[in-house]
Design a protein around this motif. Sequence first.
Motif, PDB file in Angstrom:
ATOM      1  N   PRO A 155       0.805  -1.228   0.000  1.00 16.35           N
ATOM      2  CA  PRO A 155       0.000   0.000   0.000  1.00 16.35           C
ATOM      3  C   PRO A 155       0.833   1.271   0.000  1.00 16.35           C
ATOM      4  O   PRO A 155       0.367   2.322  -0.445  1.00 16.35           O
ATOM      5  CB  PRO A 155      -0.834  -0.121   1.277  1.00 16.35           C
ATOM      6  CG  PRO A 155      -0.038  -1.031   2.163  1.00 16.35           C
ATOM      7  CD  PRO A 155       0.649  -1.995   1.252  1.00 16.35           C
ATOM      8  N   VAL A 156       2.069   1.205   0.519  1.00 20.37           N
ATOM      9  CA  VAL A 156       2.922   2.391   0.597  1.00 20.37           C
ATOM     10  C   VAL A 156       4.311   2.041   0.072  1.00 20.37           C
ATOM     11  O   VAL A 156       4.900   1.029   0.471  1.00 20.37           O
ATOM     12  CB  VAL A 156       3.035   2.917   2.045  1.00 20.37           C
ATOM     13  CG1 VAL A 156       3.962   4.133   2.099  1.00 20.37           C
ATOM     14  CG2 VAL A 156       1.664   3.266   2.602  1.00 20.37           C
ATOM     15  N   THR A 157       4.824   2.880  -0.817  1.00 17.28           N
ATOM     16  CA  THR A 157       6.165   2.698  -1.373  1.00 17.28           C
ATOM     17  C   THR A 157       6.945   3.989  -1.210  1.00 17.28           C
ATOM     18  O   THR A 157       6.459   5.063  -1.577  1.00 17.28           O
ATOM     19  CB  THR A 157       6.098   2.333  -2.870  1.00 17.28           C
ATOM     20  OG1 THR A 157       5.318   1.141  -3.036  1.00 17.28           O
ATOM     21  CG2 THR A 157       7.492   2.115  -3.435  1.00 17.28           C
ATOM     22  N   GLU A 164      17.237   2.713   3.184  1.00 17.17           N
ATOM     23  CA  GLU A 164      15.978   2.355   3.826  1.00 17.17           C
ATOM     24  C   GLU A 164      14.776   2.520   2.901  1.00 17.17           C
ATOM     25  O   GLU A 164      13.663   2.095   3.237  1.00 17.17           O
ATOM     26  CB  GLU A 164      15.769   3.191   5.090  1.00 17.17           C
ATOM     27  CG  GLU A 164      15.550   4.687   4.839  1.00 17.17           C
ATOM     28  CD  GLU A 164      16.841   5.477   4.726  1.00 17.17           C
ATOM     29  OE1 GLU A 164      16.784   6.720   4.842  1.00 17.17           O
ATOM     30  OE2 GLU A 164      17.907   4.861   4.528  1.00 17.17           O
ATOM     31  N   ALA A 165      14.964   3.143   1.737  1.00 16.78           N
ATOM     32  CA  ALA A 165      13.863   3.321   0.787  1.00 16.78           C
ATOM     33  C   ALA A 165      13.491   1.980   0.160  1.00 16.78           C
ATOM     34  O   ALA A 165      14.326   1.078   0.034  1.00 16.78           O
ATOM     35  CB  ALA A 165      14.255   4.320  -0.298  1.00 16.78           C
ATOM     36  N   ARG A 176      17.166  11.150   0.784  1.00 17.25           N
ATOM     37  CA  ARG A 176      17.197   9.763   1.244  1.00 17.25           C
ATOM     38  C   ARG A 176      15.798   9.151   1.252  1.00 17.25           C
ATOM     39  O   ARG A 176      15.607   8.002   0.874  1.00 17.25           O
ATOM     40  CB  ARG A 176      17.821   9.684   2.641  1.00 17.25           C
ATOM     41  CG  ARG A 176      19.290  10.103   2.674  1.00 17.25           C
ATOM     42  CD  ARG A 176      19.884   9.911   4.056  1.00 17.25           C
ATOM     43  NE  ARG A 176      19.858   8.508   4.456  1.00 17.25           N
ATOM     44  CZ  ARG A 176      20.783   7.616   4.090  1.00 17.25           C
ATOM     45  NH1 ARG A 176      21.793   7.981   3.324  1.00 17.25           N
ATOM     46  NH2 ARG A 176      20.699   6.365   4.500  1.00 17.25           N
ATOM     47  N   ARG A 177      14.817   9.893   1.707  1.00 17.44           N
ATOM     48  CA  ARG A 177      13.407   9.496   1.633  1.00 17.44           C
ATOM     49  C   ARG A 177      12.692  10.649   0.934  1.00 17.44           C
ATOM     50  O   ARG A 177      12.274  11.600   1.574  1.00 17.44           O
ATOM     51  CB  ARG A 177      12.839   9.234   3.032  1.00 17.44           C
ATOM     52  CG  ARG A 177      13.424   7.993   3.695  1.00 17.44           C
ATOM     53  CD  ARG A 177      13.027   7.890   5.165  1.00 17.44           C
ATOM     54  NE  ARG A 177      11.586   7.853   5.335  1.00 17.44           N
ATOM     55  CZ  ARG A 177      10.840   6.742   5.282  1.00 17.44           C
ATOM     56  NH1 ARG A 177      11.416   5.569   5.044  1.00 17.44           N
ATOM     57  NH2 ARG A 177       9.543   6.791   5.467  1.00 17.44           N
TER      58      ARG A 177
END
Length: 239
Positions: A155-157, A164-165, A176-177
């Motif tokens: 549901p979340v990407t 960490e991505a 980074r994110r």
Amino acid sequence: MGVLDRFEKSVERAVNNTFARVFRSELKPVELASALRREVDDRAAAVDRDRTVVPNEFTIQLSVDDFAQIESWGAEPLADELAANVTQYAGTQHYAFVGAVTVTFEEVEGLETGRFEVRSSTVRGAVAPASAGATPSSRHPLVDIDGQRYLLTGPVTVIGRGAEADIVVDDPGVSRRHLEIRVTPDGVVATDMGSTNGLYVEGHQVPAATLLDGNSLTIGRTRIMFWTGVADDSADGEW
């Protein structure tokens, strides 16, 4: 060469081949790649008429000596190469993954040198490599990033430069994110996660946007194409 000479040569070859099988002195990467392909074929499961799901996480159990040999070769790059190989093979067979493909090595005492075992499992993740025949939908969209195609299975990407991505982008202009893509009952929403250089959808900088099939997103210098396809999503079931 006489008959007896030929007979002796044939016996010698047979003995040498037997000893080569019994006393295998070196494990070859091609053997590991072949074993992973066999494991994929053996564990393939048809979940509907157009989708066959296969394992995506693999553990190769090795003898103490072979594990040391793998370490000397470089376990991490070899694991990455094997994962890429099995991903490519799955694409040729039109198999589907439900998560990222990983290969790890495990040292097992008691295994003979030259012998190994493969353990596999099907583990759902946020993204999965998309084969050439992958069909996107509003529930499982597809993104293309510099030619690499991913099916969004969670549901979340999160897309970013950090390890960490869920999808790691090698671009110094990407945070980074950087970007979150969230699948909701009301649509797929892309959100800037407070990045340095922002999120652009169809050339316009936005904090967030509901995505449509064929939208182009830009983060840093990286372009992302987003697809949901044209299939009737009401008929799209869970994997």
